[in-house]
Scaffold this active site. Structure first.
Site, short mmCIF file in Angstrom:
data_model
loop_
_atom_site.label_atom_id
_atom_site.label_comp_id
_atom_site.label_asym_id
_atom_site.label_seq_id
_atom_site.Cartn_x
_atom_site.Cartn_y
_atom_site.Cartn_z
N HIS A 96 5.22 -8.50 4.67
CA HIS A 96 5.29 -8.51 3.20
C HIS A 96 5.49 -9.94 2.69
CE1 HIS A 96 5.02 -4.26 3.07
NE2 HIS A 96 6.21 -4.03 3.58
N ARG A 101 0.77 -3.70 9.39
CA ARG A 101 -0.06 -3.85 10.60
C ARG A 101 -0.28 -5.32 10.95
NH1 ARG A 101 -4.62 -0.28 8.31
NH2 ARG A 101 -3.27 -0.50 6.48
N TRP A 102 -0.38 -6.15 9.95
CA TRP A 102 -0.52 -7.60 10.19
C TRP A 102 0.71 -8.09 10.97
CZ3 TRP A 102 2.36 -11.95 9.16
CH2 TRP A 102 1.71 -13.18 9.19
N ARG A 136 8.18 -5.69 9.86
CA ARG A 136 7.28 -5.39 8.74
C ARG A 136 7.51 -6.32 7.54
NH1 ARG A 136 4.51 -0.87 8.41
NH2 ARG A 136 4.82 -0.75 6.18
N LEU A 188 -5.30 -16.00 -17.54
CA LEU A 188 -5.44 -14.85 -16.63
C LEU A 188 -4.36 -13.84 -17.00
CD1 LEU A 188 -6.65 -13.64 -13.88
CD2 LEU A 188 -4.62 -14.60 -12.82
N ARG A 245 9.78 5.02 1.67
CA ARG A 245 9.84 4.20 2.90
C ARG A 245 11.30 4.03 3.33
NH1 ARG A 245 4.96 -0.12 3.19
NH2 ARG A 245 3.36 1.37 2.62
N ASP A 254 -3.24 -3.88 1.03
CA ASP A 254 -2.80 -3.03 2.14
C ASP A 254 -2.87 -3.78 3.48
OD1 ASP A 254 -1.92 -0.77 3.39
OD2 ASP A 254 -3.80 0.36 3.20
N GLY A 255 -1.98 -3.39 4.38
CA GLY A 255 -2.05 -3.89 5.76
C GLY A 255 -0.99 -4.90 6.13
N TRP A 297 8.96 4.51 -2.64
CA TRP A 297 10.42 4.69 -2.52
C TRP A 297 10.77 5.51 -1.28
CZ3 TRP A 297 13.27 1.78 -5.58
CH2 TRP A 297 12.78 1.41 -6.83
N ARG A 326 -9.11 4.75 0.48
CA ARG A 326 -8.48 5.77 -0.38
C ARG A 326 -8.02 5.10 -1.66
NH1 ARG A 326 -5.96 6.55 4.38
NH2 ARG A 326 -4.19 5.23 3.84
N THR A 352 4.90 4.61 -6.82
CA THR A 352 5.97 5.61 -6.99
C THR A 352 6.28 6.29 -5.66
OG1 THR A 352 4.19 7.05 -7.78
CG2 THR A 352 5.62 6.10 -9.46
C1 FPP Z 1 1.02 -2.43 1.71
O1 FPP Z 1 1.07 -2.78 3.07
C2 FPP Z 1 1.82 -3.34 0.92
C3 FPP Z 1 2.89 -3.02 0.12
C4 FPP Z 1 3.39 -1.64 -0.05
C5 FPP Z 1 3.62 -4.04 -0.61
C6 FPP Z 1 2.76 -5.07 -1.29
C7 FPP Z 1 3.59 -6.17 -1.72
C8 FPP Z 1 3.33 -7.48 -1.57
C9 FPP Z 1 2.12 -8.03 -0.96
C10 FPP Z 1 4.32 -8.41 -2.07
C11 FPP Z 1 3.81 -9.27 -3.18
C12 FPP Z 1 4.00 -8.73 -4.53
C13 FPP Z 1 4.68 -9.36 -5.53
C14 FPP Z 1 4.61 -8.82 -6.93
C15 FPP Z 1 5.51 -10.56 -5.31
P1 FPP Z 1 1.70 -1.73 4.09
O2 FPP Z 1 3.14 -2.00 4.21
O3 FPP Z 1 1.37 -0.34 3.62
O4 FPP Z 1 0.94 -2.07 5.39
P2 FPP Z 1 0.58 -1.05 6.57
O5 FPP Z 1 -0.33 0.01 5.97
O6 FPP Z 1 -0.11 -1.91 7.56
O7 FPP Z 1 1.87 -0.48 7.07
#
Ligand code: FPP
Length: 243
Positions: A39, A26-27, A35, A133, A73, A22-23, A71, A192, A68
């Site tokens: 990612h 915000r990063w 955004r 792994l 977003r 998560d994050g 979607w 959460r 789930t």
């Molecule tokens: C949550 O951050 C992150 C996600 C919903 C996507 C996670 C996906 C990746 C890290 C990509 C890598 C995965 C693969 C399989 C290549 P957020 O967008 O909810 O952040 P925020 O809460 O700060 O808005």
């Protein structure tokens, strides 16, 4: 990948670590970036965490890549994420395979476009005999959706009510071949479960670092392992000293 064994580790390493990454958003915002840049940085970081997991001797790693609920977003973010997944599968698969990583998908394949579905199926097939792994990718995954799926399949198979117990349910879960997670990490300070491993996570230890996912590197993972090693897992029982 660096495969040297690392000495600065606790003795007790969790067999199965699961991560809510998560994050990313915000990063990116903290840097004035879109955004999707978050990612992309999160995807880069996943590579580092995979390497560290192999090096630290973790046997199962489960990552929450897309829920789930994700979607809902904005369409541009969903399609951008799908593009990132496709590229990551294309670029990383060979490296993962050569390093003994077995990819498994948990969740539903429906709604995912056909070329990406095919990439996922091919990756699972290619790596199915690897043992170093096990990487469970939760993609179009929801814990409640998984439980509904289990109930549907149990009914379809005509199982009798008396047959239904923990073990039978475990066999029908998307994670059927993985042990329950020992440690679940959620980055970014949010605390959460967000529909992640609802059945499997009941006795997991949780760890909530405040850093955003792109900043949760190898040393952060090491800290999480040390923190875990101090926990006393009682599974509903009392401590031996209190018996
Ligand atoms: C949550 O951050 C992150 C996600 C919903 C996507 C996670 C996906 C990746 C890290 C990509 C890598 C995965 C693969 C399989 C290549 P957020 O967008 O909810 O952040 P925020 O809460 O700060 O808005």
């Amino acid at each position: 990948m660096n495969t040297d064994s690392d000495r600065n580790l606790p003795e007790k390493i969790p067999q199965h670590v699961a991560i809510i990454m998560d994050g990313n958003g915000r990063w990116a915002r903290a840097r004035g970036l879109p955004r999707l840049a978050g990612h992309r940085a999160g995807t880069e970081n996943l590579r580092a965490i995979l390497e560290a997991s192999v090096e630290f001797g973790i046997k199962y790693l489960t990552i929450y890549a897309f829920s789930t609920e994700n979607w809902s977003r904005p369409e541009t973010e969903v399609s951008g994420l799908m593009r990132i997944f496709k590229n990551a599968f294309g670029q990383e698969l060979r490296n993962l395979h050569e390093n003994g990583v077995q990819l498994r998908h948990i969740g539903k394949l429906d709604r995912i476009d056909t070329p990406l579905q095919q990439k996922i199926k091919d990756a699972v097939e290619l790596t199915k005999n690897n043992e170093r792994l096990i990487l469970n990718i939760a993609f179009n995954y929801g814990g409640r959706d998984e439980i509904i799926h289990v109930i549907q399949e149990i009914i379809k198979d005509g199982r009798a009510p008396e047959e239904i117990d923990d073990e039978l349910i475990n066999q029908y879960l998307y994670t059927a071949d993985s042990p329950d997670p020992d440690l679940i990490i959620r980055t970014s300070g949010e605390m959460r479960a967000s529909n992640f491993l609802v059945w499997q996570g009941v006795y997991a230890e949780w760890y909530f670092p405040t850093v955003y996912w792109p900043d949760f590197g190898k040393e952060e993972l090491r800290k999480a392992l040390f923190d875990y090693s101090e926990r006393e897992r009682r599974f509903g029982r009392v401590s031996p000293g209190d018996a």
